[in-house]
Enzyme design. Structure first.
Site, PDB file in Angstrom:
ATOM      1  N   CYS A  84       0.828  -1.213   0.000  1.00 41.86           N
ATOM      2  CA  CYS A  84       0.000   0.000   0.000  1.00 41.86           C
ATOM      3  C   CYS A  84       0.866   1.268   0.000  1.00 41.86           C
ATOM      4  O   CYS A  84       1.528   1.524  -0.993  1.00 41.86           O
ATOM      5  CB  CYS A  84      -1.005  -0.043   1.138  1.00 41.86           C
ATOM      6  SG  CYS A  84      -2.412   1.016   0.803  1.00 41.86           S
ATOM      7  N   HIS A 179      -3.348  -4.980   1.324  1.00 41.41           N
ATOM      8  CA  HIS A 179      -2.744  -5.299   2.627  1.00 41.41           C
ATOM      9  C   HIS A 179      -2.760  -6.802   2.926  1.00 41.41           C
ATOM     10  O   HIS A 179      -3.694  -7.292   3.556  1.00 41.41           O
ATOM     11  CB  HIS A 179      -3.525  -4.573   3.733  1.00 41.41           C
ATOM     12  CG  HIS A 179      -3.329  -3.101   3.742  1.00 41.41           C
ATOM     13  ND1 HIS A 179      -2.447  -2.463   4.585  1.00 41.41           N
ATOM     14  CD2 HIS A 179      -3.895  -2.131   2.991  1.00 41.41           C
ATOM     15  CE1 HIS A 179      -2.482  -1.165   4.368  1.00 41.41           C
ATOM     16  NE2 HIS A 179      -3.352  -0.928   3.404  1.00 41.41           N
ATOM     17  N   GLU A 181      -1.086  -8.319   5.060  1.00 38.38           N
ATOM     18  CA  GLU A 181      -0.898  -8.562   6.506  1.00 38.38           C
ATOM     19  C   GLU A 181      -2.233  -8.525   7.260  1.00 38.38           C
ATOM     20  O   GLU A 181      -2.300  -8.894   8.418  1.00 38.38           O
ATOM     21  CB  GLU A 181       0.107  -7.540   7.084  1.00 38.38           C
ATOM     22  CG  GLU A 181      -0.419  -6.124   7.317  1.00 38.38           C
ATOM     23  CD  GLU A 181      -0.617  -5.295   6.044  1.00 38.38           C
ATOM     24  OE1 GLU A 181      -0.463  -5.831   4.928  1.00 38.38           O
ATOM     25  OE2 GLU A 181      -0.949  -4.106   6.187  1.00 38.38           O
TER      26      GLU A 181
HETATM   27  N1  GLN Z   1      -3.126   6.084  -0.325  1.00 34.13           N
HETATM   28  C1  GLN Z   1      -2.404   6.196   0.919  1.00 34.13           C
HETATM   29  C2  GLN Z   1      -1.269   7.213   0.782  1.00 34.13           C
HETATM   30  O1  GLN Z   1      -1.259   7.987  -0.083  1.00 34.13           O
HETATM   31  C3  GLN Z   1      -1.879   4.858   1.374  1.00 34.13           C
HETATM   32  C4  GLN Z   1      -2.957   4.098   2.086  1.00 34.13           C
HETATM   33  C5  GLN Z   1      -2.495   2.887   2.882  1.00 34.13           C
HETATM   34  O2  GLN Z   1      -1.311   2.594   3.019  1.00 34.13           O
HETATM   35  N2  GLN Z   1      -3.429   2.194   3.451  1.00 34.13           N
HETATM   36  O3  GLN Z   1      -0.372   7.265   1.558  1.00 34.13           O
END
Ligand code: GLN
Length: 198
Positions: A84, A179, A181
């Site tokens: 992410c 994610h 995890e």
């Molecule tokens: N879109 C988020 C950002 O710009 C990341 C979101 C996440 O890690 N759950 O940092």
């Protein structure tokens, strides 16, 4: 042997737990450690960059001197796993939003990211993902997730959703927009560990 999880923000303990479970399933020994300061990355044989908020993550990684160490580790071929916000941090190029926030991306992976590709329409959702490296669907948990909009030559796209890349690898670097995890499915943690132990 140490595997380091960047512990600045985000789902740190969940990644540590998933790694420890996967390690014990495969009977492999490694100490999973938190990385909050510089000096630890150079001792690690694998690095995980969890989700969180990528602006904060980028800022703190540079401020703590960890960003430089991760780039150096990547150049030595140390496996790196970004999820992410971690995927955003690894990217070479970002969208307008990334530019506006002057985010200092690590540039380890030759991909372009849209920082909140899935975030605006639906803050969080789950989707069954068809990934090239797995033989059955993976339960993807998306939280304000980014998407990959462009891949360089050395990058292998591993999965797509709604026309955006959501998983990719470039040699020993693995990046996911979701994610792993936050599920009980350890197959992607195993896939990362394969890069360390094979
Ligand atoms: N879109 C988020 C950002 O710009 C990341 C979101 C996440 O890690 N759950 O940092």
């Amino acid at each position: 042997m140490k595997i380091g999880v960047i512990a600045i923000q985000g789902a740190v303990s969940e990644h540590i737990e998933a790694l420890n479970k996967a390690l014990s399933e495969r009977g492999e020994k490694a100490e999973v450690v938190e990385i909050k300061h510089k000096g630890i990355v150079p001792k690690c044989c694998g690095i995980v960059i969890p989700g969180g908020e990528s602006t904060t993550l980028c800022r703190l990684l540079s401020k703590e001197g960890i960003a430089k160490e991760i780039k150096e580790a990547a150049s030595r071929g140390i496996p790196i796993f970004g999820t992410c916000a971690g995927l955003i941090v690894l990217a070479k190029e970002g969208d307008k939003q990334v530019e506006k926030a002057s985010q200092d991306l690590l540039g380890i992976m030759d991909i372009k990211v849209n920082r909140n590709a899935f975030g605006r329409q639906r803050d969080s959702f789950e989707a069954e993902l068809e990934l090239e490296i797995l033989d059955s669907p993976y339960p993807g948990v998306f939280l304000r997730a980014p998407g990959i909009t462009k891949c360089g030559k050395g990058v292998r796209l591993l999965g797509e959703l709604e026309g955006l890349g959501i998983a990719a690898e470039q040699g020993k670097v693995l990046a996911l927009a979701f994610h792993p995890e936050l599920t009980q499915d350890l197959r992607l943690h195993h896939y990362f560990l394969d890069k360390i132990f094979r």
